[in-house]
Design a protein around this motif. Structure first.
Motif: not given
Length: 544
Positions: A415-424
């Motif tokens: 979830x952290x990876x997905x959220x941060x990746x999408x945010x980027x």
């Protein structure tokens, strides 16, 4: 039952308290919010790594005695968290706490299996499952209040006191006879631990080390590839080797660290997959919501607590009362309906979430999610325990703990990876679409190192780089990207919940309320009494 519930609260409270206290910890220890997630996964992965061994150690030396030692050590670990001066100290203390909980979790299941039968057992399992969200409610109220008033550390000093109370009360528990002749499969335990540890480092490092290509934060790289996916792949290979080892030991008639008869049928494997999927989705959502509220919206721990209490309280109530539906509906029907509700609730949240959490639709979405999540978690645990022979209760408890912590930690990490990746991606796209933001500013920002920032934090970060209309545009881009990344992450979790309907249809079409003394044949997932089946006749984990 009081000891069982209070000990489960002791074991679960610390994780929820860390989440609620995120803002205070990041300020006090001068560490980013993602490092709190790393500390959480440290404890849960440590428990998962050693829980199979913990079940056998409890059986070998006596469940009650091992339980008492573990409760005492956990209290010491909580004292270390309360006194933590660095993120590393927090990480080590949480890892130690998770390791000793690997001794506690199987013991709680054994206590329930030994003392309860039939409908009482189903209700006891519901209470045990409800203790986890119950700890969440307490953490929201207590840790949220402490974090806002006297400080986040007092929440963990409170857990030290609860550990002392549980240790004293445990002397009133009935002793479960030790099995001094039990041989422990140390090689199997080592293979399982290595596999889980590799998976833990792999998935936990996805956000900081890189999902595929290595970032500057990666400790090493292989031809430019991040170590995170490589470690996760190696861990999965070890897990496969672990099951090969168990089958080999079963054929040879030798002791094994985990009894494959717990997963003897396709129905039981489907139960495990349903359990893991729900824990994956629930833990991911439970991490994203406080992350967004505290780090993005800048709310206090107490405000966060009151905002998501309806969600946590609904999990508690569903876990407690789902047992009353067992006589009316089959596990197959309940699980399928539950995952449909989970997907609908996450979709509702994704399309209605805005800058505020007080909207009626959002509260309704959280309540629906909590009711379905609590029902599924209690249902699958009770169904798995009811299908296994009573003498395998420790293995069932260990397997439940392993699945619970592994999938929950992977859920938080992904979830952290997905959220941060999408945010980027959204930040970069938004910056390029705003002519007010200069090319020089875009080139100065390392979008690969993006993280969730409040408007104030972004202003401080860009204080010497941008001002006026350019700074306002950057803040607007950040606000839009934060919200959209949360929405997309929630929709992705809804999709995962819908996929779980497939294994849910493979769950039993009928359940039996008590633990059978011996193994029964699998006939279209309907469990019938058959005392003629002997455990020694079972080979390679397959039922006759």
């Amino acid at each position: 039952m009081i000891v069982v519930v209070l000990t489960q609260i002791q074991a679960s409270f610390s994780i929820n308290a860390l989440t609620v206290s995120m803002a205070g910890i990041t300020t006090d220890l001068d560490t980013p919010a993602t490092s709190v997630g790393t500390a959480i996964t440290a404890g849960t992965f440590a428990m998962a790594a050693f829980i199979l061994l913990g079940a056998k150690v409890g059986a070998r030396f006596g469940t009650r005695g091992v339980f008492q030692i573990a409760v005492a050590i956990h209290a010491v670990a909580m004292a270390t968290v309360a006194a933590a001066a660095t993120p590393a100290m927090l990480f080590v203390a949480q890892a130690a706490a998770g390791t000793v909980i690997s001794l506690v979790a199987p013991a709680l299941t054994v206590f329930v299996a030994v003392n309860y039968r039939g409908s009482q057992q189903a209700k006891a399992i519901g209470l045990l499952a409800a203790a986890i969200p119950g700890a969440g409610v307490l953490a929201l109220l207590i840790a949220g209040t402490f974090a806002t008033t006297i400080g986040w550390r007092w929440s963990f000093w409170l857990m030290v006191a609860l550990g002392v109370l549980n240790f004293l009360l445990s002397f009133r528990l009935k002793k479960v006879p030790a099995q001094p002749g039990l041989s422990i499969d140390w090689i199997g335990a080592l293979i399982a631990a290595v596999g889980i540890i590799l998976i833990s480092f792999g998935f936990s490092g996805l956000a900081t080390w890189g999902f595929w290509l290595a970032t500057p934060h990666a400790p090493f790289d292989v031809l430019g590839i991040s170590p995170a996916p490589l470690l996760a792949l190696a861990g999965l290979l070890f897990v496969q080797f672990f099951f090969m080892w168990l089958r080999k030991r079963t054929r040879e008639g030798k002791p094994r660290i985990f009894d494959l008869r717990v997963l003897a049928t396709g129905s039981e494997r489907a139960i495990t997959l349903c359990m893991g999927t729900m824990l994956f989705v629930g833990s991911a959502a439970n991490f994203l919501i406080p992350l967004y509220m505290q780090v993005v919206q800048g709310r206090t721990g107490l405000e966060t607590s009151f905002a998501i209490i309806p969600y946590t309280l609904s999990i508690f109530l569903a876990s407690t009362f789902i047992a009353f539906l067992y006589t009316r509906f089959t596990p197959r029907v309940l699980a399928t309906a539950g995952f449909i509700v989970v997907a609908a609730a996450l979709t509702l949240l994704a399309f209605t979430v805005r800058g505020e959490w007080g909207q009626l639709s959002i509260i309704a979405g959280l309540i629906l999610l909590g009711l379905a999540q609590g029902s599924i978690v209690a249902l699958v645990f009770n169904t798995l325990l009811s299908a296994a022979p009573r003498q395998l209760a420790g293995d069932v408890g260990a397997w439940r703990g392993l699945v619970h912590n592994t999938f929950a930690s992977v859920g938080i990490a992904l979830a952290t990876t997905l959220a941060v990746g999408t945010l980027t991606a959204l930040l970069l796209a938004g910056a390029e679409e705003h002519p007010e933001i200069s090319e020089d500013l875009i080139s100065q920002v390392n979008f690969d190192d993006a993280n969730f920032l409040t408007n104030e934090q972004l202003e401080d970060a860009l204080a010497d780089r941008a001002s006026g209309a350019e700074l306002e545009a950057a803040i607007e881009v950040n606000e839009h990207a934060r919200l959209q990344s949360l929405q997309l992450s929630l929709l992705a979790l809804a999709g995962v919940a819908l996929l779980a309907i497939v294994p849910a249809t493979r769950m039993p079409g009928r359940r039996k309320g008590d633990l059978p003394e011996k193994l029964e044949p699998d006939d279209d997932d309907v469990i019938e009494d058959d005392d003629s089946v002997d455990e020694s006749d079972v080979s390679e984990g397959a039922r006759p």
